[in-house]
Design an enzyme around this catalytic site. Sequence first.
Site, PDB file in Angstrom:
ATOM      1  N   THR A 168      16.900  -0.048   7.742  1.00 28.79           N
ATOM      2  CA  THR A 168      16.090  -0.214   9.233  1.00 28.79           C
ATOM      3  C   THR A 168      15.418   1.201   9.355  1.00 28.79           C
ATOM      4  OG1 THR A 168      18.127   0.176  10.271  1.00 28.79           O
ATOM      5  CG2 THR A 168      17.702  -2.042   9.877  1.00 28.79           C
ATOM      6  N   PHE A 195      15.068   6.647   4.847  1.00 31.01           N
ATOM      7  CA  PHE A 195      15.051   6.566   3.413  1.00 31.01           C
ATOM      8  C   PHE A 195      15.057   5.239   2.988  1.00 31.01           C
ATOM      9  CE2 PHE A 195      17.919  10.825   2.722  1.00 31.01           C
ATOM     10  CZ  PHE A 195      16.960  11.300   3.139  1.00 31.01           C
ATOM     11  N   ASP A 201      27.354  -4.984   8.764  1.00 29.05           N
ATOM     12  CA  ASP A 201      27.745  -3.785   8.772  1.00 29.05           C
ATOM     13  C   ASP A 201      28.634  -3.632   7.543  1.00 29.05           C
ATOM     14  OD1 ASP A 201      29.440  -1.547   9.411  1.00 29.05           O
ATOM     15  OD2 ASP A 201      29.489  -1.949  11.377  1.00 29.05           O
ATOM     16  N   VAL A 202      28.207  -2.492   6.911  1.00 27.38           N
ATOM     17  CA  VAL A 202      28.757  -2.043   5.364  1.00 27.38           C
ATOM     18  C   VAL A 202      30.299  -1.905   5.617  1.00 27.38           C
ATOM     19  CG1 VAL A 202      26.788  -1.616   4.199  1.00 27.38           C
ATOM     20  CG2 VAL A 202      28.057   0.150   5.212  1.00 27.38           C
ATOM     21  N   TYR A 223      31.831  14.831   6.839  1.00 27.66           N
ATOM     22  CA  TYR A 223      30.799  14.416   6.500  1.00 27.66           C
ATOM     23  C   TYR A 223      30.466  14.905   4.765  1.00 27.66           C
ATOM     24  CZ  TYR A 223      25.981  13.434   5.290  1.00 27.66           C
ATOM     25  OH  TYR A 223      24.596  12.996   4.667  1.00 27.66           O
ATOM     26  N   LYS A 270      30.304  12.982   1.305  1.00 25.79           N
ATOM     27  CA  LYS A 270      29.416  13.021   0.335  1.00 25.79           C
ATOM     28  C   LYS A 270      29.995  13.569  -1.142  1.00 25.79           C
ATOM     29  CE  LYS A 270      25.842  10.851   2.534  1.00 25.79           C
ATOM     30  NZ  LYS A 270      25.546   9.728   2.004  1.00 25.79           N
ATOM     31  N   GLY A 315      18.474  17.271   0.406  1.00 19.52           N
ATOM     32  CA  GLY A 315      18.900  18.214   1.498  1.00 19.52           C
ATOM     33  C   GLY A 315      18.218  17.754   2.601  1.00 19.52           C
ATOM     34  N   THR A 345      14.610  12.048   9.544  1.00 22.26           N
ATOM     35  CA  THR A 345      14.551  10.828   9.657  1.00 22.26           C
ATOM     36  C   THR A 345      15.367  10.549  10.929  1.00 22.26           C
ATOM     37  OG1 THR A 345      16.884  10.828   8.380  1.00 22.26           O
ATOM     38  CG2 THR A 345      14.837  10.472   6.933  1.00 22.26           C
TER      39      THR A 345
HETATM   40  P1  NDP Z   1      18.840   7.050   9.290  1.00 21.32           P
HETATM   41  O1  NDP Z   1      19.695   7.472  10.079  1.00 21.32           O
HETATM   42  O2  NDP Z   1      17.310   7.107   9.419  1.00 21.32           O
HETATM   43  O3  NDP Z   1      18.943   5.755   8.353  1.00 21.32           O
HETATM   44  C1  NDP Z   1      20.666   5.257   8.261  1.00 21.32           C
HETATM   45  C2  NDP Z   1      20.245   4.012   7.745  1.00 21.32           C
HETATM   46  O4  NDP Z   1      21.620   3.503   7.438  1.00 21.32           O
HETATM   47  C3  NDP Z   1      19.922   2.972   9.039  1.00 21.32           C
HETATM   48  O5  NDP Z   1      18.973   1.822   8.247  1.00 21.32           O
HETATM   49  C4  NDP Z   1      21.067   2.343   9.344  1.00 21.32           C
HETATM   50  O6  NDP Z   1      20.940   1.136   9.957  1.00 21.32           O
HETATM   51  C5  NDP Z   1      21.973   2.336   8.039  1.00 21.32           C
HETATM   52  N1  NDP Z   1      23.253   2.185   8.606  1.00 21.32           N
HETATM   53  C6  NDP Z   1      24.309   2.968   9.333  1.00 21.32           C
HETATM   54  N2  NDP Z   1      25.395   2.630   9.172  1.00 21.32           N
HETATM   55  C7  NDP Z   1      25.528   1.319   8.751  1.00 21.32           C
HETATM   56  C8  NDP Z   1      26.387   0.388   8.616  1.00 21.32           C
HETATM   57  N3  NDP Z   1      27.595   0.663   9.008  1.00 21.32           N
HETATM   58  N4  NDP Z   1      26.044  -0.756   7.961  1.00 21.32           N
HETATM   59  C9  NDP Z   1      24.777  -0.988   7.554  1.00 21.32           C
HETATM   60  N5  NDP Z   1      23.890  -0.069   7.557  1.00 21.32           N
HETATM   61  C10 NDP Z   1      24.158   1.263   8.278  1.00 21.32           C
HETATM   62  O7  NDP Z   1      18.987   8.338   8.042  1.00 21.32           O
HETATM   63  P2  NDP Z   1      18.689   8.558   6.679  1.00 21.32           P
HETATM   64  O8  NDP Z   1      17.740   8.051   6.154  1.00 21.32           O
HETATM   65  O9  NDP Z   1      18.391   9.965   6.690  1.00 21.32           O
HETATM   66  O10 NDP Z   1      20.140   8.579   5.932  1.00 21.32           O
HETATM   67  C11 NDP Z   1      20.171   7.566   4.857  1.00 21.32           C
HETATM   68  C12 NDP Z   1      21.186   7.989   3.862  1.00 21.32           C
HETATM   69  O11 NDP Z   1      20.750   9.400   3.341  1.00 21.32           O
HETATM   70  C13 NDP Z   1      22.689   8.454   4.440  1.00 21.32           C
HETATM   71  O12 NDP Z   1      23.433   7.918   3.543  1.00 21.32           O
HETATM   72  C14 NDP Z   1      22.513   9.696   4.611  1.00 21.32           C
HETATM   73  O13 NDP Z   1      23.858  10.284   4.626  1.00 21.32           O
HETATM   74  C15 NDP Z   1      21.822  10.266   3.680  1.00 21.32           C
HETATM   75  N6  NDP Z   1      21.417  11.794   3.754  1.00 21.32           N
HETATM   76  C16 NDP Z   1      20.219  12.117   4.663  1.00 21.32           C
HETATM   77  C17 NDP Z   1      19.728  13.283   4.599  1.00 21.32           C
HETATM   78  C18 NDP Z   1      18.982  13.667   5.797  1.00 21.32           C
HETATM   79  O14 NDP Z   1      18.809  15.059   6.044  1.00 21.32           O
HETATM   80  N7  NDP Z   1      18.178  12.605   6.414  1.00 21.32           N
HETATM   81  C19 NDP Z   1      19.983  14.247   3.562  1.00 21.32           C
HETATM   82  C20 NDP Z   1      20.685  13.735   2.558  1.00 21.32           C
HETATM   83  C21 NDP Z   1      21.415  12.482   2.463  1.00 21.32           C
HETATM   84  P3  NDP Z   1      21.394   0.359  11.377  1.00 21.32           P
HETATM   85  O15 NDP Z   1      21.790   1.503  12.108  1.00 21.32           O
HETATM   86  O16 NDP Z   1      20.359  -0.718  11.537  1.00 21.32           O
HETATM   87  O17 NDP Z   1      22.831  -0.246  10.822  1.00 21.32           O
HETATM   88  C1  8X3 Z   2      22.420  15.313   5.261  1.00 20.40           C
HETATM   89  C2  8X3 Z   2      21.834  16.840   4.829  1.00 20.40           C
HETATM   90  O1  8X3 Z   2      22.107  19.263   5.545  1.00 20.40           O
HETATM   91  O2  8X3 Z   2      22.500  17.650   7.256  1.00 20.40           O
HETATM   92  O3  8X3 Z   2      22.943  14.912   4.218  1.00 20.40           O
HETATM   93  O4  8X3 Z   2      24.101  17.673   5.471  1.00 20.40           O
HETATM   94  S1  8X3 Z   2      22.726  17.754   5.910  1.00 20.40           S
END
Ligand code: NDP
Ligand code: 8X3
Length: 259
Positions: free
Chosen positions: A11, A14, A60-61, A153, A157, A184, A188
């Site tokens: 939603t 990424f 919800d996962v 967190y 990971k 990194g 988002t």
């Molecule tokens: P966003 O917050 O933009 O997206 C997170 C997504 O995860 C949303 O679509 C949200 O949807 C979904 N989500 C969260 N909790 C649940 C749940 N319980 N069940 C189903 N869906 C869920 O963040 P990002 O796109 O940045 O994050 C995506 C992934 O990348 C995560 O695993 C994050 O840890 C990882 N990541 C992010 C980084 C960053 O700097 N942005 C860097 C490295 C890794 P909804 O709320 O509708 O459920």
């Molecule tokens: C998300 C990137 O640097 O906030 O995994 O941990 S950071």
Amino acid sequence: MNKTILVTGATSGFGKAIATLFAQKGFDIIINGRRNDRLQSLKQELEAQYGRKVIALCFDVRDKEAVQTNIALLQKEVSQIDILVNNAGLAAGLATIDEGDTDNWDNMIDTNIKGLLYVTRQIAPMMREQCSGHIINIGSTAGKLAYKNGNVYCATKFAVDALSQSMRIDLLPYGIKVTAINPGMAETEFSLVRFDGDKDRAAKMYEGVNALQANDIADAVYYCASLPPHVCVNDLTITCLTQANGFYNIKEAERITKK
Ligand code: NDP
Ligand code: 8X3
């Protein structure tokens, strides 16, 4: 037959970018998240723009039963899943271990580790039957090197890293690829969620950094997914140019230089 990809957490960020890119490339798409309004509008957008079949699964996962029910229903509609992207995840809060909020800890562990496991547990047997498939886990630089206040967190990971290694071993006999992609800092909704909707605090994270964007990670996922059958990217760590790892970035470098 079109190939099918399932993306959790589609939603926003990424997940949304990955679903969009794969629709553009001709895949049928299964999207998941908790916000049904966003899922439905993405479904409509991808169907209208790219003419792909899109299935929206609102669950919800963290909810084991909901995961089982939704994937069981999905199996009636879809005969094969070629790619699973375990992307749903979050950081909640940023605090030292002696001051952390234990509800936040539960949320991160339940989503980032247990949610990923619940979904994988349902999809891996389908891939095993097919003797093909690709599981792509979204880890983080936080899963390679712990950083200040990142504790739980980072631990989730690190767990994604360990699980990716284990899955690769367990699923190797069935010709199933497992890739961990470790981004990194990326701009988002991640920081907005981490800081509980505080837009100013979230925006400050990316000031002067020229952070990764969601499309950069979608491109990396697509690269890994489009290699020849005998080639598997096991582990891919990607940062913006101003970040060396989860601890050291240009802001830290400037702070040290100014001393
Ligand atoms: P966003 O917050 O933009 O997206 C997170 C997504 O995860 C949303 O679509 C949200 O949807 C979904 N989500 C969260 N909790 C649940 C749940 N319980 N069940 C189903 N869906 C869920 O963040 P990002 O796109 O940045 O994050 C995506 C992934 O990348 C995560 O695993 C994050 O840890 C990882 N990541 C992010 C980084 C960053 O700097 N942005 C860097 C490295 C890794 P909804 O709320 O509708 O459920
Ligand atoms: C998300 C990137 O640097 O906030 O995994 O941990 S950071």
